[in-house]
Write an enzyme that holds these catalytic residues in place. Sequence first.
Site, mmCIF file in Angstrom:
data_model
loop_
_atom_site.group_PDB
_atom_site.id
_atom_site.type_symbol
_atom_site.label_atom_id
_atom_site.label_comp_id
_atom_site.label_asym_id
_atom_site.label_seq_id
_atom_site.Cartn_x
_atom_site.Cartn_y
_atom_site.Cartn_z
ATOM 1 N N CYS A 193 12.814 -57.670 19.015
ATOM 2 C CA CYS A 193 13.780 -56.860 19.752
ATOM 3 C C CYS A 193 15.037 -56.742 18.902
ATOM 4 O O CYS A 193 15.163 -57.415 17.873
ATOM 5 C CB CYS A 193 14.086 -57.472 21.120
ATOM 6 S SG CYS A 193 15.022 -59.012 21.060
ATOM 7 N N HIS A 237 22.682 -60.557 26.387
ATOM 8 C CA HIS A 237 22.836 -61.407 25.206
ATOM 9 C C HIS A 237 23.279 -60.566 24.021
ATOM 10 O O HIS A 237 23.089 -59.351 23.996
ATOM 11 C CB HIS A 237 21.526 -62.129 24.873
ATOM 12 C CG HIS A 237 20.379 -61.198 24.614
ATOM 13 N ND1 HIS A 237 19.657 -60.630 25.634
ATOM 14 C CD2 HIS A 237 19.827 -60.732 23.473
ATOM 15 C CE1 HIS A 237 18.705 -59.866 25.142
ATOM 16 N NE2 HIS A 237 18.783 -59.896 23.820
#
Length: 689
Positions: free
Chosen positions: A201, A65
């Site tokens: 993250c 991603h």
Amino acid sequence: MSEMITADLVDLDLSADTKEAAARALAERMVARGRVTDLDGFLADVAAREAQMPTGLDGGIGIPHCRSEHVTEPTLAFGRSADGIDFGAPDGPADLIFLIAAPAGADDAHLTILSSLARQLMDEDFKAALRTATDAGATAALIRGDEPEPTPEPESTTERESRPEPTPEPESTTEPETAPEPEPVPAAPAAKFKIVAVTSCPTGIAHTYMAAESLEKAGRDAGDVEVVVETQGSAGFTRLAPEAIAAADGVIFAHDVPVREKDRFAGKPTVDVGVKAGINRPAALIGEVREKAARGETTSGTAPATPVDRAGDAGDSYGTKLRKWLMSGVSYMVPFVAAGGLLIALGFAIGGYTINKAPSVAEHFVWTQTDSWAALLFQVGSVAFAFLVPVLAGFIAYGMADRPGLVPGFVGGSIALTINAGFLGGLAAGLIAGGVVMAIQKVNVPPVLRGIMPVVVIPLISSAVVGFLMFLVIGKPIASLQRALTDWLNSLSGANAIILGVILGLMMCFDLGGPLNKVAYAFAVGGLANPTEGSLKVMAAVMAAGMVPPLAMALATTVRGRLFTRTERENGKAAWVLGASFITEGAIPFAAADPLRVIPASMAGGAVTGALSMAFGCTLRAPHGGIFVVPLIGNPFLYLIAIAAGVCVSTALVVILKGMRKSAPGGGANGAGDATAQKGQEPKIPVAA
């Protein structure tokens, strides 16, 4: 999520055998839908994110991603692989692959939907349904969360006729029953152990929310644990209520970027790990924080945390933990090295190499004399540089044991300077201090002493132990080793010096700012604490080699732009400045997109430059600065020739390797292979505007 994934964004028979090929296959579906405008540019962004941290998760999941300017709207593509594809998960290949694409400026609503998918991936039933699905449309509906309404079976005429008429209930003639005796009130359940957690993250799209869901589920499964999570993701974050933090018995940080407003959690038992640990072993983390709470062990929470600051996940090997501890010390040491080293170098440049013999400017300073200003710069830089070894030792210990490790670490580092153990002594002192504090923290102490442990007991005992070991046990042997290393560097000449230059050049260019690069740089700046002719040559070779990769990529995108994507050509313009400034990380976008060509080419050029710099006898007193400190370099003209030679070698190699890939069947500009090439056609390379 109705617009984010449709049947044509689902591939239930994904035939790719590498993660790059899988990302390309799914990204091509996004291009066909008009969701991605530049295939290669988008894949470069995906690869850059993958280079930060593998996106494979336990349970057979891969979630590549990124946020990218080449994405027109948030999009999700799904692929299922029969053989599995390696995305770096500890338990093996992934068979369920989700490619998540978010625009650079995606709105919070869409990112919240993407985060809900990440939470779904923690549901075993959801994953099982994906593995057994046979229809792309039904799979897309499952991922969207659509639940088709059940269609009732039509009732036959026979069934309707045979159905008996309802009989009315007869009225009751009995007396009402006496009210039953009230049941005893059950005892209040035991108070739950309350945990507050923060997950985050680098992109804040997937891992952030998967870790949150995993921790919350583990808390529910435990029964007597209550977990409340603050997700600091791309969709923004809602701060935990101060009351919830105040009432918490422990804190879990599962993050790969700094925790925002970390001071809110000061004074709590804390477990600090990477975001993947929050996904893969939440129950173990809950157990760890409960053990810390039982021991009365708390964390200050005042210093910003990064992945390098942590002692490492419990599942890490000792070598991985050791690297993180050492990198913690180096990361805090570098600003002292840069400020002190550059001030010293400027002092030498203005006042000459005898400026180190000037009297103290506190006693003798003439405002109109250049030498006085040169002496001021030199002496301020010397004071800053004197902190190098203590800071290194202190923050190695901090990386191991948090704030309680600072005092014994700084004490041990100062002792290393006192006994002339130098850089090696600082490394040993930091590791010893951290180890001593960690051992003390494992001791169960009476509750009455817990309040004074971090501020009195731990600093007192650990400093005494570290001082004893450094002064009387290991300090002198390390000092002897430091002297031997210094003598060896000073004796280097001819082939030996060139071989060392090759090794340092390879290390600087292997991971482009990563751990191996930092080891070579730390070795060089450590020699500046007590500069000699040999250590100054090492510093020059390290900086020269570190400049090669970004400069080579910049030159390659200029002379052979058609081999690179539009995004890479734009990155090439910035790489000129980054390389000239000795910022090796400027080559990372190129290496992330095509590591098998960029990294070997960079290493070859770095080795050439390192060897030539050592052969020419170039020296450098400044730890940083790139071409802007050329006046401070010994043999500056030959130094520039060494850099130019390495840049030309790397440029030539990367152009040749990329050209070979472009002409090979199935090749693409970035080495992943595109759809047209797989059909035997020449891949289309974007041309410069």
